[in-house]
Design a protein around this motif. Structure first.
Motif, PDB file in Angstrom:
ATOM      1  N   GLN A 173      11.553  12.874  17.723  1.00 57.12           N
ATOM      2  CA  GLN A 173      10.909  12.379  18.941  1.00 57.12           C
ATOM      3  C   GLN A 173      10.378  10.984  18.652  1.00 57.12           C
ATOM      4  N   SER A 174      10.630  10.072  19.577  1.00 58.96           N
ATOM      5  CA  SER A 174      10.224   8.681  19.350  1.00 58.96           C
ATOM      6  C   SER A 174       8.723   8.559  19.053  1.00 58.96           C
ATOM      7  N   LYS A 178      28.567  10.401  18.790  1.00 55.05           N
ATOM      8  CA  LYS A 178      27.468  10.483  17.817  1.00 55.05           C
ATOM      9  C   LYS A 178      27.968  10.934  16.454  1.00 55.05           C
ATOM     10  N   CYS A 204      18.398   1.799  23.976  1.00 51.94           N
ATOM     11  CA  CYS A 204      17.609   2.982  24.350  1.00 51.94           C
ATOM     12  C   CYS A 204      16.112   2.656  24.259  1.00 51.94           C
ATOM     13  N   THR A 235      19.733  13.341  20.595  1.00 53.95           N
ATOM     14  CA  THR A 235      19.163  12.139  21.209  1.00 53.95           C
ATOM     15  C   THR A 235      18.684  11.200  20.107  1.00 53.95           C
ATOM     16  N   VAL A 236      18.650   9.917  20.441  1.00 54.58           N
ATOM     17  CA  VAL A 236      18.050   8.927  19.543  1.00 54.58           C
ATOM     18  C   VAL A 236      16.697   8.521  20.103  1.00 54.58           C
TER      19      VAL A 236
END
Ligand SMILES: N[C@@H](CCC(=O)N[C@@H](CS)C(=O)NCC(=O)O)C(=O)O
Length: 218
Positions: free
Chosen positions: A69-70, A43, A16, A55-56
């Protein structure tokens, strides 16, 4: 719930691009965490309990704080420790870098998804590639002024964009290499050949509940 002395837990997925940028910042800031490699179609309940959006990457701190959040994970890690000055662009401001990342995530990423969709390379995919290329031309212009997007050293924007530019390049490598983007090609090659990137990309078996994750960075 992790104990007060526990490392932050990073739920991650190797391929990802959002998780890649988070891992790059964790390495650059020397932030230790427990990495739990996940499988997107299965997951772990622990991850979904911390971050129901599913989400990752997701970072869960010892006090229960969740970053999902990244870009938040990158900034949190770099604000703790930033030996390579990823938050200090030589040209422009941090706000401008964040705007560049927002343009990548908001405008470029949807084109990338359309372009990389395995299909017949129809008109829609061709148009997506053209729109994506317009963003990449902007990066080429920036890189004609300096080796990195905001000066002579890498910043959060270089690390945040690189996984997406890499994916775009990988859809059709010969086409990408043939574009009049020598600096972007060189920038991407240097990133993918870097020790930093190698440290962000090892393959780990999927984490199983009850097991300890991987100490990261190694
Ligand atoms: N805005 C999020 C986006 C993260 C994201 O979309 N990650 C993808 C994987 S690359 C994901 O987890 N998708 C959920 C799924 O495929 O089930 C961030 O910056 O962290």
């Amino acid at each position: 719930m992790p104990s007060a002395t526990a490392l932050p837990v990073l739920y991650s997925f190797r391929r990802c691009p959002y998780a890649m940028r988070a891992r790059l910042a964790l390495i650059a800031s020397d932030t230790r965490c427990e990495l739990r490699e996940i499988v997107l179609r299965d997951k772990p309940a622990e991850m979904l309990a911390a971050s129901p959006k599913g989400t990752v990457p997701v970072l869960v701190m010892a006090d229960g704080t969740v970053l999902e959040q990244s870009l938040d994970i990158m900034q949190w890690a770099l604000r703790r420790k930033d030996p390579q000055r990823w938050l200090q662009p030589e040209t422009g401001t941090l706000e401008e870098l964040l705007a560049l990342v927002a343009a990548c995530d908001g405008d470029f990423k949807p084109q990338l998804d359309r372009y990389k969709y395995p299909g017949r390379f129809d008109d829609a995919e061709h148009a997506a590639r053209e729109r994506g290329a317009a963003f990449l031309r902007e990066l080429e212009t920036r890189l004609s002024a300096a080796p990195y997007l905001a000066g002579s050293h890498a910043t959060l924007a270089d690390a945040a964009l690189m996984p997406f530019v890499r994916q775009f390049a990988m859809v059709h490598m010969a086409w990408f290499a043939a574009q009049p983007w020598p600096r972007l090609n060189a920038w991407l090659s240097a990133w993918t050949a870097s020790e930093l990137f190698a440290r962000a990309m090892p393959k780990y078996a999927a984490w199983k509940p009850g097991e300890a994750g991987i100490g990261f960075p190694r």
